[in-house]
Design an enzyme around this catalytic site. Structure first.
Site, short mmCIF file in Angstrom:
data_model
loop_
_atom_site.label_atom_id
_atom_site.label_comp_id
_atom_site.label_asym_id
_atom_site.label_seq_id
_atom_site.Cartn_x
_atom_site.Cartn_y
_atom_site.Cartn_z
N TYR A 64 -11.39 -2.58 -10.44
CA TYR A 64 -11.26 -3.45 -10.50
C TYR A 64 -11.34 -4.52 -8.99
O TYR A 64 -11.55 -5.41 -8.68
CB TYR A 64 -10.13 -4.26 -10.70
CG TYR A 64 -9.53 -3.98 -12.25
CD1 TYR A 64 -9.93 -4.73 -13.22
CD2 TYR A 64 -8.90 -2.93 -12.35
CE1 TYR A 64 -9.33 -4.48 -14.22
CE2 TYR A 64 -8.27 -2.56 -13.80
CZ TYR A 64 -8.78 -3.44 -14.43
OH TYR A 64 -8.25 -3.12 -16.39
N SER A 65 -13.13 -3.47 -8.34
CA SER A 65 -12.89 -4.61 -7.14
C SER A 65 -13.56 -5.31 -7.12
O SER A 65 -14.86 -5.56 -7.48
CB SER A 65 -14.32 -3.42 -6.54
OG SER A 65 -14.45 -3.28 -5.36
N ASN A 66 -13.02 -6.23 -6.60
CA ASN A 66 -14.40 -7.71 -6.34
C ASN A 66 -15.32 -7.11 -5.42
O ASN A 66 -16.32 -7.65 -5.25
CB ASN A 66 -13.24 -8.75 -5.65
CG ASN A 66 -12.15 -9.60 -6.44
OD1 ASN A 66 -12.15 -9.47 -7.56
ND2 ASN A 66 -11.07 -10.29 -5.76
N HIS A 67 -15.28 -6.51 -4.43
CA HIS A 67 -15.94 -6.09 -3.70
C HIS A 67 -17.57 -6.16 -4.36
O HIS A 67 -18.61 -5.87 -4.13
CB HIS A 67 -15.71 -5.12 -2.75
CG HIS A 67 -16.93 -4.39 -1.95
ND1 HIS A 67 -17.83 -5.37 -1.26
CD2 HIS A 67 -17.62 -3.00 -1.60
CE1 HIS A 67 -18.95 -4.70 -0.20
NE2 HIS A 67 -18.19 -3.26 -1.02
N LEU A 68 -17.46 -4.81 -5.56
CA LEU A 68 -18.56 -4.47 -6.25
C LEU A 68 -19.37 -5.61 -7.17
O LEU A 68 -20.06 -5.48 -6.93
CB LEU A 68 -17.99 -3.34 -7.55
CG LEU A 68 -17.75 -1.73 -6.30
CD1 LEU A 68 -16.71 -0.92 -7.96
CD2 LEU A 68 -18.85 -1.44 -6.30
#
Length: 293
Positions: A64-68
């Protein structure tokens, strides 16, 4: 050409939970800095995109990474290939959740790795093996959360943009890179407060290491309050959800739940505790906005 972010707006906000304690609240609207690369992701990624000089970007994150998601969006917008190393089992991740589906739809090639390998990703031999298995030996590697020396220097402008009458700047922390840059950009007498969204006491050492890597020294104008993680990264509670909905209704501001809601909740709680003297001006940095499902 990788653009340089423009200063984000500062919004005066009337909220009786602050005014009754004599605290002036400003919102630093980094969520408005760019429609594709939101807030601190813009500040952290653009220096790394410039450093990559056209090479593929490989980076890391959970399901659930916002960075990805931000990296995939940036790569798509600038025609830079991206590879996301995802923590966990690929079969368990199918069908893709909205975060990973966004990454795939924006051209990011997903490479899943087991959790034990993921924990050792900073080890040079392990990283070399990940790069080989991902067929990305030529990639420019950006760490999880995007926090490295280039990103920290990119976030310094966040502190420099705040006016002199701001006493305390507050933001949510994941890997600590944005807070490290913010602190470096503040004027003498201004303070930075980080609200970690993960459990654990590793962040202080990480921020000190980032300061050393980016600027060759330390800063004493920041602190952390670790009480408002609500169970850890990607965890929320009904109490936090109710708080976020109420803040949205009061101020017409979409509140991202994993970072921004925890920061705002902590800020309200600290103000009620008397953590800020009457007459204090606080700037709350809105580092992101909810991603559409």
């Amino acid at each position: 050409m990788v653009p340089v972010p423009l200063p984000s707006p500062l919004q005066e906000t009337e909220d009786e939970r602050f005014t009754k304690h004599g605290v002036r609240l400003l919102l630093k609207r980094d969520d408005l800095i760019d429609p594709t690369l939101i807030g601190n992701k813009y500040r952290k990624l653009t220096p790394n995109l410039r450093a990559a000089a056209g090479r593929p970007i490989l980076t890391f994150g959970g399901a659930y990474s916002n960075h990805l998601r931000a990296t995939a969006s940036a790569g798509h917008a600038l025609s830079v290939p991206t590879i996301g190393v995802v923590r966990g089992d690929e079969l368990a991740a199918r069908p893709l959740n909205p975060s990973l589906a966004h990454c795939a739809a924006h051209g990011m090639r997903l490479h899943f790795t087991d959790r034990a390998t993921y924990r050792r990703k900073a080890d040079p031999d392990t990283l070399a093996r990940i790069l080989r298995e991902a067929h990305a030996e030529d990639a420019y590697v950006v760490p999880e959360g995007g926090s490295n020396a280039a990103a920290v220097r990119g976030c310094r402008a966040l502190g420099e943009e705040l006016p002199e009458d701001v006493d305390v700047a507050v933001l949510a922390c994941g890997t600590g890179g944005t807070l490290a840059g913010l602190a470096a950009g503040l004027r003498q007498g201004q303070q930075a407060l980080g609200i970690p969204v993960l459990k654990g006491d590793f962040l202080t050492a990480d921020i000190r290491a980032l300061h050393q890597a980016a600027f060759g020294g330390q800063f004493a104008n920041w602190r952390l309050d670790p009480r408002f993680h609500f169970g850890g990264y990607a965890r929320t509670t009904p109490e936090l959800e109710a708080f976020a909905r109420d803040f949205e209704n009061r101020h017409g501001l979409p509140v991202e739940r994993l970072y921004v809601a925890k920061m705002l909740y902590g800020l309200v709680a600290l103000t009620a505790e008397g953590a800020f003297a009457r007459g204090t001006t606080v700037a709350a940095v809105i580092t992101g906005t909810p991603f559409p499902a």
